[in-house]
Design an enzyme around this catalytic site. Structure first.
Site, PDB file in Angstrom:
ATOM      1  N   ASP A  26       0.817  -1.217   0.000  1.00 34.38           N
ATOM      2  CA  ASP A  26       0.000   0.000   0.000  1.00 34.38           C
ATOM      3  C   ASP A  26       0.852   1.270   0.000  1.00 34.38           C
ATOM      4  O   ASP A  26       0.414   2.324   0.453  1.00 34.38           O
ATOM      5  CB  ASP A  26      -0.948  -0.004   1.198  1.00 34.38           C
ATOM      6  CG  ASP A  26      -0.208  -0.068   2.529  1.00 34.38           C
ATOM      7  OD1 ASP A  26       1.018  -0.260   2.511  1.00 34.38           O
ATOM      8  OD2 ASP A  26      -0.872   0.059   3.570  1.00 34.38           O
TER       9      ASP A  26
ATOM     10  N   HIS B 201      23.726   2.972 -19.189  1.00 36.27           N
ATOM     11  CA  HIS B 201      22.657   3.293 -18.234  1.00 36.27           C
ATOM     12  C   HIS B 201      22.900   2.593 -16.900  1.00 36.27           C
ATOM     13  O   HIS B 201      21.989   2.019 -16.311  1.00 36.27           O
ATOM     14  CB  HIS B 201      21.294   2.918 -18.815  1.00 36.27           C
ATOM     15  CG  HIS B 201      20.884   3.795 -19.960  1.00 36.27           C
ATOM     16  ND1 HIS B 201      19.923   3.432 -20.881  1.00 36.27           N
ATOM     17  CD2 HIS B 201      21.314   5.027 -20.344  1.00 36.27           C
ATOM     18  CE1 HIS B 201      19.785   4.394 -21.784  1.00 36.27           C
ATOM     19  NE2 HIS B 201      20.617   5.370 -21.477  1.00 36.27           N
TER      20      HIS B 201
ATOM     21  N   ASP C 175      26.139  11.163 -14.538  1.00 31.16           N
ATOM     22  CA  ASP C 175      25.057  11.682 -15.383  1.00 31.16           C
ATOM     23  C   ASP C 175      23.879  11.920 -14.457  1.00 31.16           C
ATOM     24  O   ASP C 175      23.204  10.977 -14.028  1.00 31.16           O
ATOM     25  CB  ASP C 175      24.721  10.655 -16.471  1.00 31.16           C
ATOM     26  CG  ASP C 175      23.747  11.192 -17.513  1.00 31.16           C
ATOM     27  OD1 ASP C 175      23.011  12.144 -17.203  1.00 31.16           O
ATOM     28  OD2 ASP C 175      23.706  10.627 -18.626  1.00 31.16           O
TER      29      ASP C 175
ATOM     30  N   ASP D 202      19.918  17.904 -17.651  1.00 30.32           N
ATOM     31  CA  ASP D 202      20.570  16.626 -17.966  1.00 30.32           C
ATOM     32  C   ASP D 202      22.045  16.913 -18.235  1.00 30.32           C
ATOM     33  O   ASP D 202      22.398  17.384 -19.314  1.00 30.32           O
ATOM     34  CB  ASP D 202      19.891  15.998 -19.190  1.00 30.32           C
ATOM     35  CG  ASP D 202      20.375  14.594 -19.482  1.00 30.32           C
ATOM     36  OD1 ASP D 202      21.241  14.097 -18.741  1.00 30.32           O
ATOM     37  OD2 ASP D 202      19.892  13.984 -20.457  1.00 30.32           O
TER      38      ASP D 202
ATOM     39  N   HIS E  24      26.088   5.593 -29.159  1.00 27.93           N
ATOM     40  CA  HIS E  24      24.827   6.344 -29.051  1.00 27.93           C
ATOM     41  C   HIS E  24      24.918   7.627 -29.881  1.00 27.93           C
ATOM     42  O   HIS E  24      25.980   7.981 -30.404  1.00 27.93           O
ATOM     43  CB  HIS E  24      24.497   6.655 -27.587  1.00 27.93           C
ATOM     44  CG  HIS E  24      25.534   7.461 -26.862  1.00 27.93           C
ATOM     45  ND1 HIS E  24      25.650   8.831 -26.994  1.00 27.93           N
ATOM     46  CD2 HIS E  24      26.504   7.087 -25.982  1.00 27.93           C
ATOM     47  CE1 HIS E  24      26.629   9.272 -26.220  1.00 27.93           C
ATOM     48  NE2 HIS E  24      27.177   8.233 -25.606  1.00 27.93           N
TER      49      HIS E  24
ATOM     50  N   HIS F  17      19.563  14.625 -27.585  1.00 28.42           N
ATOM     51  CA  HIS F  17      18.112  14.416 -27.651  1.00 28.42           C
ATOM     52  C   HIS F  17      17.437  15.713 -27.224  1.00 28.42           C
ATOM     53  O   HIS F  17      18.053  16.587 -26.603  1.00 28.42           O
ATOM     54  CB  HIS F  17      17.685  13.252 -26.742  1.00 28.42           C
ATOM     55  CG  HIS F  17      18.188  13.352 -25.324  1.00 28.42           C
ATOM     56  ND1 HIS F  17      17.624  14.181 -24.381  1.00 28.42           N
ATOM     57  CD2 HIS F  17      19.236  12.748 -24.698  1.00 28.42           C
ATOM     58  CE1 HIS F  17      18.268  14.072 -23.229  1.00 28.42           C
ATOM     59  NE2 HIS F  17      19.268  13.212 -23.394  1.00 28.42           N
TER      60      HIS F  17
ATOM     61  N   HIS G 109      14.100  12.818 -22.159  1.00 29.35           N
ATOM     62  CA  HIS G 109      14.078  12.601 -23.606  1.00 29.35           C
ATOM     63  C   HIS G 109      12.760  13.188 -24.082  1.00 29.35           C
ATOM     64  O   HIS G 109      11.735  12.515 -24.158  1.00 29.35           O
ATOM     65  CB  HIS G 109      14.182  11.110 -23.930  1.00 29.35           C
ATOM     66  CG  HIS G 109      15.550  10.558 -23.693  1.00 29.35           C
ATOM     67  ND1 HIS G 109      16.011   9.418 -24.294  1.00 29.35           N
ATOM     68  CD2 HIS G 109      16.580  10.985 -22.932  1.00 29.35           C
ATOM     69  CE1 HIS G 109      17.248   9.160 -23.909  1.00 29.35           C
ATOM     70  NE2 HIS G 109      17.608  10.109 -23.072  1.00 29.35           N
TER      71      HIS G 109
ATOM     72  N   GLU H 295      26.065  15.428 -26.152  1.00 28.00           N
ATOM     73  CA  GLU H 295      26.705  14.484 -25.231  1.00 28.00           C
ATOM     74  C   GLU H 295      27.511  13.393 -25.931  1.00 28.00           C
ATOM     75  O   GLU H 295      27.189  12.207 -25.841  1.00 28.00           O
ATOM     76  CB  GLU H 295      25.662  13.834 -24.333  1.00 28.00           C
ATOM     77  CG  GLU H 295      24.439  13.266 -25.067  1.00 28.00           C
ATOM     78  CD  GLU H 295      23.472  12.572 -24.127  1.00 28.00           C
ATOM     79  OE1 GLU H 295      23.923  11.714 -23.340  1.00 28.00           O
ATOM     80  OE2 GLU H 295      22.271  12.884 -24.199  1.00 28.00           O
TER      81      GLU H 295
ATOM     82  N   TYR I 297      33.722   4.812 -24.908  1.00 31.93           N
ATOM     83  CA  TYR I 297      33.598   3.756 -23.906  1.00 31.93           C
ATOM     84  C   TYR I 297      34.440   2.560 -24.343  1.00 31.93           C
ATOM     85  O   TYR I 297      34.200   1.985 -25.410  1.00 31.93           O
ATOM     86  CB  TYR I 297      32.135   3.343 -23.751  1.00 31.93           C
ATOM     87  CG  TYR I 297      31.203   4.543 -23.641  1.00 31.93           C
ATOM     88  CD1 TYR I 297      30.944   5.129 -22.412  1.00 31.93           C
ATOM     89  CD2 TYR I 297      30.631   5.105 -24.792  1.00 31.93           C
ATOM     90  CE1 TYR I 297      30.118   6.244 -22.317  1.00 31.93           C
ATOM     91  CE2 TYR I 297      29.814   6.216 -24.704  1.00 31.93           C
ATOM     92  CZ  TYR I 297      29.554   6.789 -23.464  1.00 31.93           C
ATOM     93  OH  TYR I 297      28.749   7.889 -23.375  1.00 31.93           O
TER      94      TYR I 297
ATOM     95  N   ARG J 234      31.934  10.589 -20.910  1.00 34.25           N
ATOM     96  CA  ARG J 234      30.856  11.315 -21.593  1.00 34.25           C
ATOM     97  C   ARG J 234      30.832  12.733 -21.041  1.00 34.25           C
ATOM     98  O   ARG J 234      31.013  12.942 -19.830  1.00 34.25           O
ATOM     99  CB  ARG J 234      29.501  10.632 -21.382  1.00 34.25           C
ATOM    100  CG  ARG J 234      28.352  11.303 -22.142  1.00 34.25           C
ATOM    101  CD  ARG J 234      27.117  10.418 -22.252  1.00 34.25           C
ATOM    102  NE  ARG J 234      26.491  10.086 -20.969  1.00 34.25           N
ATOM    103  CZ  ARG J 234      26.556   8.893 -20.403  1.00 34.25           C
ATOM    104  NH1 ARG J 234      27.244   7.908 -20.985  1.00 34.25           N
ATOM    105  NH2 ARG J 234      25.965   8.648 -19.242  1.00 34.25           N
TER     106      ARG J 234
ATOM    107  N   GLU K  76      28.292  16.050 -21.249  1.00 30.91           N
ATOM    108  CA  GLU K  76      26.944  16.412 -21.708  1.00 30.91           C
ATOM    109  C   GLU K  76      26.528  17.765 -21.159  1.00 30.91           C
ATOM    110  O   GLU K  76      26.673  18.038 -19.972  1.00 30.91           O
ATOM    111  CB  GLU K  76      25.940  15.358 -21.248  1.00 30.91           C
ATOM    112  CG  GLU K  76      24.490  15.658 -21.617  1.00 30.91           C
ATOM    113  CD  GLU K  76      23.540  14.592 -21.110  1.00 30.91           C
ATOM    114  OE1 GLU K  76      22.433  14.491 -21.655  1.00 30.91           O
ATOM    115  OE2 GLU K  76      23.908  13.866 -20.162  1.00 30.91           O
TER     116      GLU K  76
END
Length: 436
Positions: free
Chosen positions: A36, A239, A256, A267, A346, A350, A357, A380, A384, A402, A404
């Site tokens: 709950d 991710h 990130d 972002d 990637h 975006h 996104h 970004e 890798y 990365r 960004e």
């Protein structure tokens, strides 16, 4: 955000809808976390974009030309007993007084009232498939009206996807929206700077994550998305959200993370050395990613196409990878064969807005969309190189980078909303050493 901003958006949408139309938009449902316990409620982005109304169990109805008022909101009625348990409600009176609705009714009365609003309207603007339970309700109301067609009831005969109009509106940020996004970016940038300053070998990834939770809540924000705090080879998982490993001396840390303020997201990604000093291989790759990002940002300007920043980043990255010996061959040929995707899998950005996104088409027909003032996107690029990469020297293994930023298209170029956090490697080292 001022209620006049939401009213302006509704007027713009109704002009596009035309007369004899009706738009129906429920907010997001509440979701159970376990037993709950519910997840914190977050309104549907399209619904909030048009209303600013933060409560669950609400439905917006727009009816151009309705004499009693064009903007109708169905919401929870006031209930002192329930409010003691679960918090204050605006009620229909508050929906009018505080949120600018022209008319408002208890949501429990929607089955009795909304079918009558549908009668006499030719077109229904609605987003099918997002909330199946509400889809069935709407179909039931339409069928009920069709059952009375012989008695002269006029029934809508056309359904139009509401998101096509709303999402195109959301793609172009107003001055008020940009102010909120700048603030969200400033809050996020300060948190990233704090993370650089406190980071030390031996800390845990979740300790660094906690710095963001503290900074965001202190500023009245939420996380815009689950933060990525990946040390060493964890940064090679795009991710990665476990955030449970120890930070090791000699590794890089990729973060990130972005704040959400008034339902608008930031972002930002930064990568920096856990011990405060880049090694030579780390700096070589980092400077390559930074050069790619600068080249991509330079392409964010009116008249360029959505794909231009990505193409610029790919050119810089591919040439740099050849120079460093990670790729072999002619750069133009390697780009055509997408050889860079082994290390950069990637795209370069975006749309950004109420959703991380964010909504908006990237192509119009078969052509990349032209960038226009008011659009906001991320830039970004990254590289890798996971451990064990075949044919790659060990000195590169376990490096994930990365960088960004949030970038708004302006009349004569662009504005980097997230420029409050350093990305030059010397500036990062100075900040981490307490010299900045």
């Amino acid at each position: 955000m001022n209620i006049k901003e939401f009213a302006r958006r509704r007027r713009q949408l109704m002009r596009m809808m035309g007369k004899d139309a009706i738009a129906i938009l429920p907010t997001a449902p509440e979701h159970i976390r376990n037993r709950d316990v519910e997840y914190p409620f977050r309104p549907d982005s399209d619904f909030y974009y048009l209303t600013g109304f933060p409560e669950p169990q609400a439905v917006l109805v727009l009816m151009p030309g309705r004499r009693e008022g064009e903007c109708v909101l169905f919401c929870r009625d006031r209930d002192p007993e329930r409010e003691t348990w679960t918090g204050r409600r605006a009620g229909p009176e508050g929906a009018i007084e505080r949120y600018g609705a022209d008319d408002a009714f208890p949501v429990t009365d929607i089955d009795d009232i909304l079918p009558g609003m549908l009668e006499g309207r030719d077109r229904v603007f609605y987003t099918m498939g997002v909330q199946p339970e509400f889809d069935q309700k709407l179909i039931g109301w339409i069928n009920r009206l069709r059952g009375g067609a012989r008695a002269g009831q006029r029934t809508p005969d056309e359904f139009i996807a509401l998101e096509h109009l709303v999402h195109d509106m959301r793609l172009y940020k107003s001055a008020a929206e940009l102010r909120v996004m700048r603030k969200a970016a400033r809050i996020s940038a300060a948190a990233h700077c704090r993370a650089m300053q406190v980071c030390r070998p031996g800390m845990m990834e979740h300790e660094i994550e906690a710095e963001f939770a503290w900074a965001f809540r202190r500023a009245g924000c939420e996380h815009a998305y689950p933060p990525i705090v990946g040390g060493g080879e964890n940064a090679c998982i795009l991710h990665y959200t476990e955030n449970s490993a120890e930070l090791r001396d000699g590794d890089l840390l990729l973060i990130d993370a972005g704040a959400e303020l008034d339902c608008y997201a930031s972002d930002i990604t930064r990568t920096f050395p856990v011990n405060g000093r880049f090694s030579k291989p780390q700096r070589a790759l980092y400077e390559l990613v930074l050069a790619a990002q600068k080249a991509a940002i330079a392409k964010v300007r009116p008249g360029n196409h959505w794909n231009d920043p990505h193409k610029a980043a790919v050119r810089v990255l591919t040439r740099g990878l050849v120079k460093l010996g990670l790729l072999k061959g002619d750069p133009a040929t390697l780009i055509r064969k997408e050889a860079y995707r082994r290390f950069y899998m990637h795209r370069t950005g975006h749309w950004l807005g109420m959703d991380v996104h964010d909504v908006g088409d990237y192509k119009v027909g078969d052509q990349w969309r032209v960038l226009e003032p008011g659009m906001v996107l991320t830039v970004e690029p990254g590289l890798y190189i996971p451990p064990g990469s075949k044919g790659v020297a060990k000195k590169w293994w376990g490096i994930g980078i990365r960088i960004e930023d949030d970038v708004a298209v302006t009349r004569d170029g662009c504005e980097v909303l997230s420029d409050g956090v350093p990305k030059d490697p010397d500036a990062i080292e100075a900040l981490m050493a307490g010299e900045a």
